[in-house]
Every structure is written in C-alpha cells, then in structure tokens.
Design a protein around this motif. Sequence first.
Motif, PDB file in Angstrom:
ATOM      1  N   ILE A 193     -20.275-103.577  16.943  1.00  0.00           N
ATOM      2  CA  ILE A 193     -21.573-104.156  17.295  1.00  0.00           C
ATOM      3  C   ILE A 193     -22.310-103.103  18.110  1.00  0.00           C
ATOM      4  N   GLN A 194     -23.458-102.663  17.615  1.00  0.00           N
ATOM      5  CA  GLN A 194     -24.304-101.737  18.359  1.00  0.00           C
ATOM      6  C   GLN A 194     -25.490-102.506  18.949  1.00  0.00           C
ATOM      7  N   VAL A 195     -25.918-102.079  20.118  1.00  0.00           N
ATOM      8  CA  VAL A 195     -27.007-102.754  20.828  1.00  0.00           C
ATOM      9  C   VAL A 195     -27.975-101.707  21.352  1.00  0.00           C
ATOM     10  N   TRP A 201     -25.550 -99.073  23.136  1.00  0.00           N
ATOM     11  CA  TRP A 201     -24.104 -99.198  23.250  1.00  0.00           C
ATOM     12  C   TRP A 201     -23.521 -99.331  21.848  1.00  0.00           C
ATOM     13  N   ASN A 202     -22.310 -98.830  21.668  1.00  0.00           N
ATOM     14  CA  ASN A 202     -21.581 -98.967  20.407  1.00  0.00           C
ATOM     15  C   ASN A 202     -20.186 -99.475  20.740  1.00  0.00           C
ATOM     16  N   ILE A 203     -19.955-100.775  20.491  1.00  0.00           N
ATOM     17  CA  ILE A 203     -18.677-101.395  20.825  1.00  0.00           C
ATOM     18  C   ILE A 203     -17.860-101.543  19.546  1.00  0.00           C
ATOM     19  N   GLN A 204     -16.652-101.001  19.541  1.00  0.00           N
ATOM     20  CA  GLN A 204     -15.779-101.090  18.378  1.00  0.00           C
ATOM     21  C   GLN A 204     -14.731-102.185  18.582  1.00  0.00           C
ATOM     22  N   PHE A 205     -14.357-102.810  17.452  1.00  0.00           N
ATOM     23  CA  PHE A 205     -13.385-103.891  17.448  1.00  0.00           C
ATOM     24  C   PHE A 205     -12.372-103.640  16.335  1.00  0.00           C
ATOM     25  N   PRO A 206     -11.169-104.208  16.444  1.00  0.00           N
ATOM     26  CA  PRO A 206     -10.232-104.128  15.326  1.00  0.00           C
ATOM     27  C   PRO A 206     -10.843-104.763  14.079  1.00  0.00           C
ATOM     28  N   PHE A 207     -10.549-104.188  12.924  1.00  0.00           N
ATOM     29  CA  PHE A 207     -11.135-104.722  11.702  1.00  0.00           C
ATOM     30  C   PHE A 207     -10.753-106.176  11.474  1.00  0.00           C
ATOM     31  N   GLY A 227     -20.545-100.827  30.904  1.00  0.00           N
ATOM     32  CA  GLY A 227     -21.977-100.825  31.184  1.00  0.00           C
ATOM     33  C   GLY A 227     -22.756-101.886  30.443  1.00  0.00           C
ATOM     34  N   LEU A 228     -22.067-102.853  29.814  1.00  0.00           N
ATOM     35  CA  LEU A 228     -22.768-103.873  29.037  1.00  0.00           C
ATOM     36  C   LEU A 228     -22.143-105.242  29.244  1.00  0.00           C
ATOM     37  N   GLN A 229     -22.971-106.193  29.662  1.00  0.00           N
ATOM     38  CA  GLN A 229     -22.641-107.616  29.662  1.00  0.00           C
ATOM     39  C   GLN A 229     -23.808-108.312  28.969  1.00  0.00           C
ATOM     40  N   LEU A 230     -23.563-108.835  27.768  1.00  0.00           N
ATOM     41  CA  LEU A 230     -24.628-109.447  26.984  1.00  0.00           C
ATOM     42  C   LEU A 230     -24.146-110.801  26.483  1.00  0.00           C
ATOM     43  N   ASN A 231     -24.824-111.860  26.938  1.00  0.00           N
ATOM     44  CA  ASN A 231     -24.402-113.213  26.622  1.00  0.00           C
ATOM     45  C   ASN A 231     -25.617-114.087  26.315  1.00  0.00           C
ATOM     46  N   GLY A 232     -25.389-115.114  25.484  1.00  0.00           N
ATOM     47  CA  GLY A 232     -26.424-116.106  25.227  1.00  0.00           C
ATOM     48  C   GLY A 232     -26.614-116.353  23.753  1.00  0.00           C
ATOM     49  N   THR A 233     -27.608-117.168  23.439  1.00  0.00           N
ATOM     50  CA  THR A 233     -27.920-117.536  22.058  1.00  0.00           C
ATOM     51  C   THR A 233     -29.408-117.392  21.812  1.00  0.00           C
ATOM     52  N   ALA A 234     -29.757-116.721  20.727  1.00  0.00           N
ATOM     53  CA  ALA A 234     -31.153-116.622  20.284  1.00  0.00           C
ATOM     54  C   ALA A 234     -31.258-117.289  18.924  1.00  0.00           C
ATOM     55  N   ARG A 235     -32.235-118.162  18.768  1.00  0.00           N
ATOM     56  CA  ARG A 235     -32.422-118.896  17.511  1.00  0.00           C
ATOM     57  C   ARG A 235     -33.634-118.352  16.772  1.00  0.00           C
TER      58      ARG A 235
END
Length: 321
Positions: free
Chosen positions: A55-57, A66-72, A104-112
């Motif tokens: 997920i890039q932001v 930011w570029n956050i990597q996760f296990p596939f 360096g990133l805390q991103l939370n919430g919902t956008a509709r």
Amino acid sequence: MSIHSLFHPETFQGRHKENDYFEGWYFKMAKPSEVLAVIPGVAFGKNKEDRHAFIQVISSAEHRSWNIQFPFDSFKADKKRLLVEIEGNRFTPEEITLDLASDGLQLNGTARNLGLHPFPVTFKSPGIMGWYAYIPFMECFHGVVSTQHTLSGSLSLNGVETDFTGGSGYIEKDWGTSFPEAWVWLQSNCFPSKNVSCMLSVAKIPFLGKIFPGFLGFVQIGGELIRFGTYTGAKITKLESDETHARIQIQTKQQYIEFIAELGPTSKLAAPRQGKMERTILESILGTITVSVRDKDHTLVFQETGTHSGIELSEAKNLWM
C-alpha cells in the motif's frame, strides 16, 4: 483472462499470474486541506519467493509518501467485483477503510465514495483501453473505475483528522508487467465547475517488437464524456514537455483538446519493472491542469483549470515531437 475480467477491468486481473506481474489501484481523495492518494496492489517477481502486497500513500499535507510492504498471503481479492483486502485495509468502489501503521505513518478511518461515475464498458470498447484491451500481451493495461465522485467520512493521518465530506474522489488502476519507458500522466477532477474530470496518458508502447507513441484519455463535462486515444483515430498534434511542464494538443473527429499542465510538489513512488517494484518515479498531487475544448470550427466550448491534480512526467522529454 476470463470474459468476466475483460468486461470488469476494475476487478483483480492477476489471479492466474505467477511471475513478472504487477497490479495496483489508485484511490484519490481531495479536500483543500489535504489530498491523499492511496495505492494498494501486488508485485510478482521471477519466483514465488519474490512476491508481496503493498500500500503506497501520498499526502499533500505532509509533503511526502510511504510504501508499506506486506506478505503476499495477506492480499485477498474477490473474483467478481472490486474488493481488495490487505491486513485489515479494505478497498471497494464504495469505500475504503484504512488501518495503517508504519515508520512515520499512522493512517486510520473510513472514506466513502458517493455518486460514482463508472467508465463505460461495451463489447466494442471494454473500458478506457478500447479494443487494445483484447490484446493479451500489452506491457501495461489501464482502467478507470470512477471518473469522479463525492466523498464522505474522515481519515486521521499522524494524529490530524481530515473530514473528506464534500470532497472529490477518483479511482483508476494499472496492471501488466512494467510501466512504460517514458510517459506523461495527467488527472484532475477538482475544477471550478461541478462534474468535470479529465485524464490523459501518453506513453511509449512496445508492440510486436516495435515501439509506438500511444495515448488514451477522457474529458468529462457534466453528462458529456469525450473519450479519445490511439484506438479512436485521434491524433496528438503537439506535445511539449520538460521536467515540470507539459502542453499537449489532441485532435479528434469532433474536437480540438488541449492540456496545459504544471507540476506541483512531488513525492516518490515505487513503480514496476518486470513485476518488481524497483523503479522510483515522482508524482505530484498538487499540480494544475488547464483543459480547453474547441469544436470543429475551433470555437471554444470549455476552458477551466483544475487544481489538486495528479501529474507524472516520467522521462517525458523522451516521448516524441
């Protein structure tokens, strides 16, 4: 590629891919105080061990990315519709829910997303790619999920909450093996008039051992959608670009269209080469794009400047003209 996937480019296209493949969705949310671009996706390298989700932001308020990597294995996608989940982060055309914690990133919430404008899909032209969508070996495919919509809900970025209610949203995606060698990408849906949106992509396209300059895009003005591209017979009559500016003129059968773009502050993004996210590109989400449309008699029928515009000018001086 299944028939369902072909006519639903918004869905995950990489279900049967094993290597040299990427796919990413681009969700943009804009208010005067903050523009966020959130890009979930997957990247497949040469073998199964070289796979990951990401997920890039990009944040205009923080002037960084930011570029956050996760296990596939954390990546899940519905077979029939756009529904992507990556470790508690959920993406659909109707809303995104985020719970991201990284350096360096805390991103939370919902956008509709309200009042979506899906890009038309027909047998003759299944999306923004036109008939090129039927060619399975293109280097990069492009899809537009929603040309424009309004937003509600809020997101908190590093302790600062932004209420996106009443803001402007846009969704598109890319998939394939690599981004082009050189390209210009312009997008805006923040114009003085309501229900106005545009996108233009110009790139060097490898095809059957040759390279040709290809382009596609649209201008939406209220209920009118003007679509154009190499596949429609439209022509680029002028292309001027450097590291910070671009001016592109397009002639269709019915209109003369001009884009004048100015890059704003940029942030770094990872981009694919043979499936691996090993390229670094620059994108601005605070650029400006002036769009002009003239009819066959050269009478000006529309001209406005969009702000909070997405702009990439990647090796653009190496395009042509």
